[in-house]
Design a protein around this motif. Structure first.
Motif, short mmCIF file in Angstrom:
data_model
loop_
_atom_site.label_atom_id
_atom_site.label_comp_id
_atom_site.label_asym_id
_atom_site.label_seq_id
_atom_site.Cartn_x
_atom_site.Cartn_y
_atom_site.Cartn_z
N PHE A 13 106.09 7.55 25.32
CA PHE A 13 107.55 7.69 25.23
C PHE A 13 107.97 9.16 25.37
N LEU A 14 107.31 10.06 24.66
CA LEU A 14 107.65 11.48 24.73
C LEU A 14 107.40 12.06 26.13
N ILE A 15 106.33 11.64 26.77
CA ILE A 15 106.04 12.12 28.13
C ILE A 15 107.14 11.67 29.09
N VAL A 16 107.56 10.41 28.98
CA VAL A 16 108.61 9.89 29.86
C VAL A 16 109.92 10.63 29.61
N VAL A 17 110.28 10.82 28.35
CA VAL A 17 111.53 11.51 28.02
C VAL A 17 111.50 12.95 28.52
N ASN A 18 110.38 13.65 28.33
CA ASN A 18 110.25 15.02 28.83
C ASN A 18 110.33 15.06 30.35
N GLY A 19 109.69 14.10 31.00
CA GLY A 19 109.76 14.03 32.46
C GLY A 19 111.18 13.85 32.96
N LEU A 20 111.93 12.95 32.31
CA LEU A 20 113.33 12.74 32.69
C LEU A 20 114.17 14.00 32.45
N PHE A 21 113.91 14.66 31.33
CA PHE A 21 114.63 15.89 31.04
C PHE A 21 114.36 16.95 32.11
N LEU A 22 113.09 17.15 32.44
CA LEU A 22 112.74 18.15 33.46
C LEU A 22 113.32 17.79 34.82
N PHE A 23 113.28 16.51 35.16
CA PHE A 23 113.86 16.09 36.44
C PHE A 23 115.34 16.40 36.49
N ASN A 24 116.07 16.05 35.43
CA ASN A 24 117.51 16.33 35.40
C ASN A 24 117.79 17.82 35.36
N TYR A 25 117.02 18.55 34.61
CA TYR A 25 117.24 19.99 34.47
C TYR A 25 116.94 20.74 35.77
#
Length: 169
Positions: A13-25
């Motif tokens: 879950f944390l990896i997916v959330v971090n990946g989405l954050f980095l993608f958006n950022y």
């Protein structure tokens, strides 16, 4: 065993959330830069003057050179101001060195103003006769608006005057 499964689920879950954050950022940074550029003075001039493709290509070259020159001059000014204000901590300093540094800063500011003048002159050279009249109007409007901002009184002593210490000689 259940503790390990819970940890693995949480880790995924944390990896997916971090990946989405980095993608958006990281993914939106280009869009943000393009939006900021589209709001800049050059895009306003291009829009107002309705430049064609050839004029746009020439303007990009002119703008790139201007930007590099202004950055170089700005870096010089920053270094000179750093040198000037580093003298604040000196127990004893020479008034002549302060005067020479501020004179050099003034020369660099003069270079900036000259560079800006020739930059606008180069833009004007790209224009046809109709665009030149519109460009002249845009520049005059910008100068008059800027002048009004600078003429507002600074309230320092309650009377609308700005009091500065007398120069030391």
């Amino acid at each position: 065993m259940k503790k390990n499964v819970l940890l693995y689920v949480l880790l995924v879950f944390l990896i997916v959330v971090n990946g989405l954050f980095l993608f958006n950022y990281l993914g939106n940074s280009d869009d943000t830069e393009n939006k900021d550029r589209s709001k800049g003075p050059i895009s306003f001039i291009v829009k107002e003057l309705d430049f064609n493709d050839e004029q746009m290509l020439q303007l990009e070259k002119i703008n790139r050179k201007h930007h590099h020159r202004m950055m170089r001059i700005g870096d010089d000014i920053k270094q000179l101001k750093d040198a000037l204000f580093n003298k604040l901590s000196d127990v004893s300093f020479n008034e002549n060195s302060i005067d020479s540094i501020t004179t050099l800063i003034g020369k660099r500011v003069k270079e900036q103003d000259i560079e800006a003048f020739y930059h606008f002159k180069d833009i004007q050279e790209l224009c046809n006769d109709q665009q030149k009249e519109k460009f002249k109007s845009i520049i005059n409007d910008a100068l008059h608006k800027r002048g009004r901002k600078e003429q507002r009184p600074h309230l320092r002593n309650g009377e609308g005057e700005r009091r500065l210490p007398p120069p030391r000689h």
